[in-house]
Scaffold this motif. Sequence first.
Motif, PDB file in Angstrom:
ATOM      1  N   LEU B 197       0.839  -1.224  -0.122  1.00  0.00           N
ATOM      2  CA  LEU B 197      -0.019   0.138  -0.130  1.00  0.00           C
ATOM      3  C   LEU B 197       0.844   1.307   0.136  1.00  0.00           C
ATOM      4  O   LEU B 197       0.614   2.419  -0.780  1.00  0.00           O
ATOM      5  N   GLU B 198       1.831   1.324   0.793  1.00  0.00           N
ATOM      6  CA  GLU B 198       2.898   2.398   1.042  1.00  0.00           C
ATOM      7  C   GLU B 198       3.374   2.816  -0.575  1.00  0.00           C
ATOM      8  O   GLU B 198       3.552   3.826  -1.026  1.00  0.00           O
ATOM      9  N   THR B 199       4.046   1.564  -1.099  1.00  0.00           N
ATOM     10  CA  THR B 199       4.869   1.900  -2.235  1.00  0.00           C
ATOM     11  C   THR B 199       3.624   2.426  -3.368  1.00  0.00           C
ATOM     12  O   THR B 199       4.045   3.373  -4.164  1.00  0.00           O
ATOM     13  N   PHE B 200       2.817   1.994  -3.299  1.00  0.00           N
ATOM     14  CA  PHE B 200       1.538   2.520  -4.244  1.00  0.00           C
ATOM     15  C   PHE B 200       1.203   3.832  -4.066  1.00  0.00           C
ATOM     16  O   PHE B 200       1.151   4.731  -5.050  1.00  0.00           O
ATOM     17  N   SER B 201       0.759   4.376  -2.754  1.00  0.00           N
ATOM     18  CA  SER B 201       0.427   5.675  -2.506  1.00  0.00           C
ATOM     19  C   SER B 201       1.526   6.446  -2.584  1.00  0.00           C
ATOM     20  O   SER B 201       1.381   7.790  -2.989  1.00  0.00           O
ATOM     21  N   GLY B 206      -2.354  10.435  -4.569  1.00  0.00           N
ATOM     22  CA  GLY B 206      -3.727  10.991  -4.696  1.00  0.00           C
ATOM     23  C   GLY B 206      -4.540   9.989  -5.789  1.00  0.00           C
ATOM     24  O   GLY B 206      -5.666  10.188  -6.016  1.00  0.00           O
ATOM     25  N   PHE B 207      -3.822   8.930  -6.197  1.00  0.00           N
ATOM     26  CA  PHE B 207      -4.442   8.079  -7.270  1.00  0.00           C
ATOM     27  C   PHE B 207      -5.281   7.225  -6.498  1.00  0.00           C
ATOM     28  O   PHE B 207      -6.511   6.774  -7.196  1.00  0.00           O
ATOM     29  N   MET B 208      -5.287   6.925  -5.170  1.00  0.00           N
ATOM     30  CA  MET B 208      -6.041   6.317  -4.600  1.00  0.00           C
ATOM     31  C   MET B 208      -7.750   6.641  -4.727  1.00  0.00           C
ATOM     32  O   MET B 208      -8.609   5.906  -4.706  1.00  0.00           O
ATOM     33  N   TYR B 209      -7.651   8.048  -4.578  1.00  0.00           N
ATOM     34  CA  TYR B 209      -8.807   8.930  -4.982  1.00  0.00           C
ATOM     35  C   TYR B 209      -9.376   8.963  -6.289  1.00  0.00           C
ATOM     36  O   TYR B 209     -10.607   9.002  -6.580  1.00  0.00           O
ATOM     37  N   ALA B 210      -8.524   8.516  -7.188  1.00  0.00           N
ATOM     38  CA  ALA B 210      -8.891   9.067  -8.760  1.00  0.00           C
ATOM     39  C   ALA B 210      -9.231   7.680  -9.268  1.00  0.00           C
ATOM     40  O   ALA B 210     -10.153   7.566 -10.180  1.00  0.00           O
ATOM     41  N   ASN B 211      -8.756   6.639  -8.709  1.00  0.00           N
ATOM     42  CA  ASN B 211      -9.343   5.101  -9.098  1.00  0.00           C
ATOM     43  C   ASN B 211     -10.480   4.703  -8.633  1.00  0.00           C
ATOM     44  O   ASN B 211     -10.399   4.402  -7.324  1.00  0.00           O
ATOM     45  N   PRO B 212     -11.547   4.754  -8.775  1.00  0.00           N
ATOM     46  CA  PRO B 212     -12.997   4.146  -8.182  1.00  0.00           C
ATOM     47  C   PRO B 212     -12.794   2.839  -7.425  1.00  0.00           C
ATOM     48  O   PRO B 212     -13.681   2.656  -6.654  1.00  0.00           O
ATOM     49  N   TYR B 222      -8.295  -3.465   5.193  1.00  0.00           N
ATOM     50  CA  TYR B 222      -8.344  -3.231   6.263  1.00  0.00           C
ATOM     51  C   TYR B 222      -9.243  -4.079   7.132  1.00  0.00           C
ATOM     52  O   TYR B 222      -9.151  -4.417   8.183  1.00  0.00           O
ATOM     53  N   VAL B 223     -10.543  -4.194   6.543  1.00  0.00           N
ATOM     54  CA  VAL B 223     -11.381  -4.916   7.230  1.00  0.00           C
ATOM     55  C   VAL B 223     -11.404  -6.487   7.436  1.00  0.00           C
ATOM     56  O   VAL B 223     -11.902  -7.193   8.469  1.00  0.00           O
ATOM     57  N   MET B 224     -10.684  -6.892   6.732  1.00  0.00           N
ATOM     58  CA  MET B 224     -10.749  -8.558   6.581  1.00  0.00           C
ATOM     59  C   MET B 224      -9.371  -9.088   7.113  1.00  0.00           C
ATOM     60  O   MET B 224      -9.414 -10.076   7.649  1.00  0.00           O
ATOM     61  N   LEU B 225      -8.280  -8.270   6.885  1.00  0.00           N
ATOM     62  CA  LEU B 225      -7.001  -8.789   7.281  1.00  0.00           C
ATOM     63  C   LEU B 225      -6.531  -8.226   8.467  1.00  0.00           C
ATOM     64  O   LEU B 225      -6.120  -8.738   9.249  1.00  0.00           O
ATOM     65  N   PHE B 226      -6.879  -6.880   8.653  1.00  0.00           N
ATOM     66  CA  PHE B 226      -5.807  -6.102   9.542  1.00  0.00           C
ATOM     67  C   PHE B 226      -6.863  -5.766  10.710  1.00  0.00           C
ATOM     68  O   PHE B 226      -6.385  -5.199  11.720  1.00  0.00           O
ATOM     69  N   ASN B 227      -7.905  -6.333  10.693  1.00  0.00           N
ATOM     70  CA  ASN B 227      -9.146  -6.016  11.994  1.00  0.00           C
ATOM     71  C   ASN B 227      -9.275  -4.663  12.290  1.00  0.00           C
ATOM     72  O   ASN B 227      -8.969  -4.304  13.708  1.00  0.00           O
ATOM     73  N   SER B 228      -9.217  -3.842  11.457  1.00  0.00           N
ATOM     74  CA  SER B 228      -9.351  -2.419  11.745  1.00  0.00           C
ATOM     75  C   SER B 228     -10.531  -1.722  10.957  1.00  0.00           C
ATOM     76  O   SER B 228     -11.027  -2.429   9.863  1.00  0.00           O
ATOM     77  N   PRO B 229     -11.281  -0.713  11.215  1.00  0.00           N
ATOM     78  CA  PRO B 229     -12.267  -0.129  10.362  1.00  0.00           C
ATOM     79  C   PRO B 229     -11.819   0.511   9.275  1.00  0.00           C
ATOM     80  O   PRO B 229     -10.376   0.568   8.921  1.00  0.00           O
ATOM     81  N   PRO B 230     -12.774   0.639   8.014  1.00  0.00           N
ATOM     82  CA  PRO B 230     -12.327   1.090   7.065  1.00  0.00           C
ATOM     83  C   PRO B 230     -11.889   2.470   7.048  1.00  0.00           C
ATOM     84  O   PRO B 230     -12.238   3.184   8.054  1.00  0.00           O
ATOM     85  N   ASP B 231     -11.202   2.987   6.015  1.00  0.00           N
ATOM     86  CA  ASP B 231     -10.801   4.235   5.890  1.00  0.00           C
ATOM     87  C   ASP B 231     -12.248   4.813   5.394  1.00  0.00           C
ATOM     88  O   ASP B 231     -12.474   5.034   4.295  1.00  0.00           O
ATOM     89  N   PHE B 232     -12.750   5.863   6.319  1.00  0.00           N
ATOM     90  CA  PHE B 232     -14.189   6.191   5.857  1.00  0.00           C
ATOM     91  C   PHE B 232     -13.946   7.411   4.781  1.00  0.00           C
ATOM     92  O   PHE B 232     -15.155   7.222   3.984  1.00  0.00           O
ATOM     93  N   LYS B 233     -13.019   8.099   4.791  1.00  0.00           N
ATOM     94  CA  LYS B 233     -12.745   9.203   3.551  1.00  0.00           C
ATOM     95  C   LYS B 233     -12.815   8.429   2.148  1.00  0.00           C
ATOM     96  O   LYS B 233     -13.632   8.930   1.398  1.00  0.00           O
ATOM     97  N   LEU B 234     -12.113   7.500   2.291  1.00  0.00           N
ATOM     98  CA  LEU B 234     -11.995   6.682   1.110  1.00  0.00           C
ATOM     99  C   LEU B 234     -13.230   5.930   0.742  1.00  0.00           C
ATOM    100  O   LEU B 234     -13.896   5.811  -0.484  1.00  0.00           O
ATOM    101  N   LEU B 235     -14.048   5.520   2.023  1.00  0.00           N
ATOM    102  CA  LEU B 235     -15.317   4.806   1.652  1.00  0.00           C
ATOM    103  C   LEU B 235     -16.395   5.701   0.999  1.00  0.00           C
ATOM    104  O   LEU B 235     -16.949   5.362   0.027  1.00  0.00           O
ATOM    105  N   TRP B 236     -16.263   6.918   1.584  1.00  0.00           N
ATOM    106  CA  TRP B 236     -17.459   8.158   1.102  1.00  0.00           C
ATOM    107  C   TRP B 236     -17.088   8.269  -0.465  1.00  0.00           C
ATOM    108  O   TRP B 236     -18.102   8.645  -1.266  1.00  0.00           O
TER     109      TRP B 236
END
Lengths: 281, 264
Positions: B197-201, B206-212, B222-236
């Motif tokens: 993920l870090e390499t990619f971002s 900003g491409f994370m937001y440009a690519n739907p 995040y939710v399946m592997l790392f047991n953490s809530p999703p990134d809500f900004k990305l989700l919206w």
Amino acid sequence: MDKSIAIQAKNISKTFTIQEDSHNTVKHRLFNIFNPPRTKKVEALKMMSFEIKKGECVGLIGRNGCGKSTLTRLLAGVYPTDSGYIEINGSTLLLNLGVGMSHELTARENVYVSASVLGMKIKDIDLIFDKIISFAELEEFVDTKIKFFSSGMVARLGFSIAVNAGADIMFLDEIFAVGDMIFQEKAVKVFESSWIEGKTVIMVSHTMDVISKYCQRSAYMKNGRLEFFGDTQKAIEMYMIDNHMEVPAPPAPVVEPEVDAAAGSGAAAADADAAAAEPEV
Amino acid sequence: MLKLIRDWVVRSNKSERLWLLAKIEFKLRYYENKLGLFWALLKPIMDICIYYVAFKVILKSDIPHFASYLFIALILWNFFIESTAGTIQILNTKKYLYQYSNMNKLEIYVSTLFANSIGFYFNILMFLVFYNLVETQFEGMSWYNLWIIPLFLNLFILSLGISLILSTIYIVAKDISQVWAVFTSFLFFLSPIFYKLETFSNALPGFMYANPISGILVNARYVMLFNSPPDFKLLWFDLLYALLFLMVGLIFLNKLGAKAAEKL
């Protein structure tokens, strides 16, 4: 909208645009931006308005290529109109040598899909399933894909689904031409019984006996124009007179002015195209 | 548009019909060939093997638990491809449904995507088995896993919208399927499927937001592997993308799709 009206058509018309060279790929379109495709317009239906009441059986007559099939497709909501509007009050079914069936599915699946599309619930289809199969005389082929059926078998199945499931508004396109003699007799019998009771039927046929026997009102069409809509006997008379007259030259298709010179070379071919452009019974 | 929605809600046997069509579609896809349902299970495994060899064995990627990392992204990606590239010709193959009656064409799309969802359901079951029994270094299951449902819903809407757009363009431009094939392979390499993920971002800020679709993949991890809530900004952001595509798709269906019966 008035509840007693099944179909209301106001100022509807339909013109097919036929492209002479096919520009239906992205590549073609890009390479020919400044060279638009030569198009030809065929006026399949000219401006018309009418109403069909609920429970009416209406005949639709006219010679090949006069726009009968196009009109039924418009009224069934399969094609969009170019102008005006059509109000359809209920589910529609176009029965034209078989309802829409997928050749990849078995007879059983097709019965369920078609009947469901016509608005039936699964548990109601369960009840009439055996009736549909036995009416179509296909008991031994229930789980056979219909691509292995003969065309008569497919047509019988389609007819049987239409008879047993039905729709609020049905467009019957030469339905008595389905199957062998015995099946045809059965078809006539069921038609004369309670099948179409309370349903709106628009019947297309070239057999005047059928039209005059079942239809209270009829429409007579000529060259895409609704010439007459009213008393069945009068419509048949007009149709007969037209048939016995000298065959007039087919109308020239409306060709866009700028392509006139190019298309002019093949006037005869253009006429043939015009006839082919319009799907006919 | 209003009529479309009203028609959708008022008719009563719609949900039944959608399910019937979806079941038949699913059966057609998997039970017709010799491998049957087995193929649905085999395909993600084979995909994972290929990428695992390429990125872990050859390129020596240092992502921990790389197989699970790939697995969750690939099954979501496969759903997206099946539902977009796989449905370009839908108006042609399902012509029998709308050519003889005034059936709403949207039902054809939704039922086909339901059929794909059944396939996805089997894939996610396999993922859970793999992740709990084979690659067990993770923390295991948690309530955060349930976030996959809204994430999948987001993907479903996005796929439906793109499917509507592509298949209606197909009516006027047949080679849209080739164009889309090229575009998706482009998108595949520009999505964080097998990158860290870090390499990619860092490489494409900003491409994370440009690519739907990339946000959906990232959040699914995040939710399946790392047991953490999703990134809500990305989700919206992704939900907005999906709804936008759906809206454009519905407009295309009403304008172009209405002509399907006469043009195809």
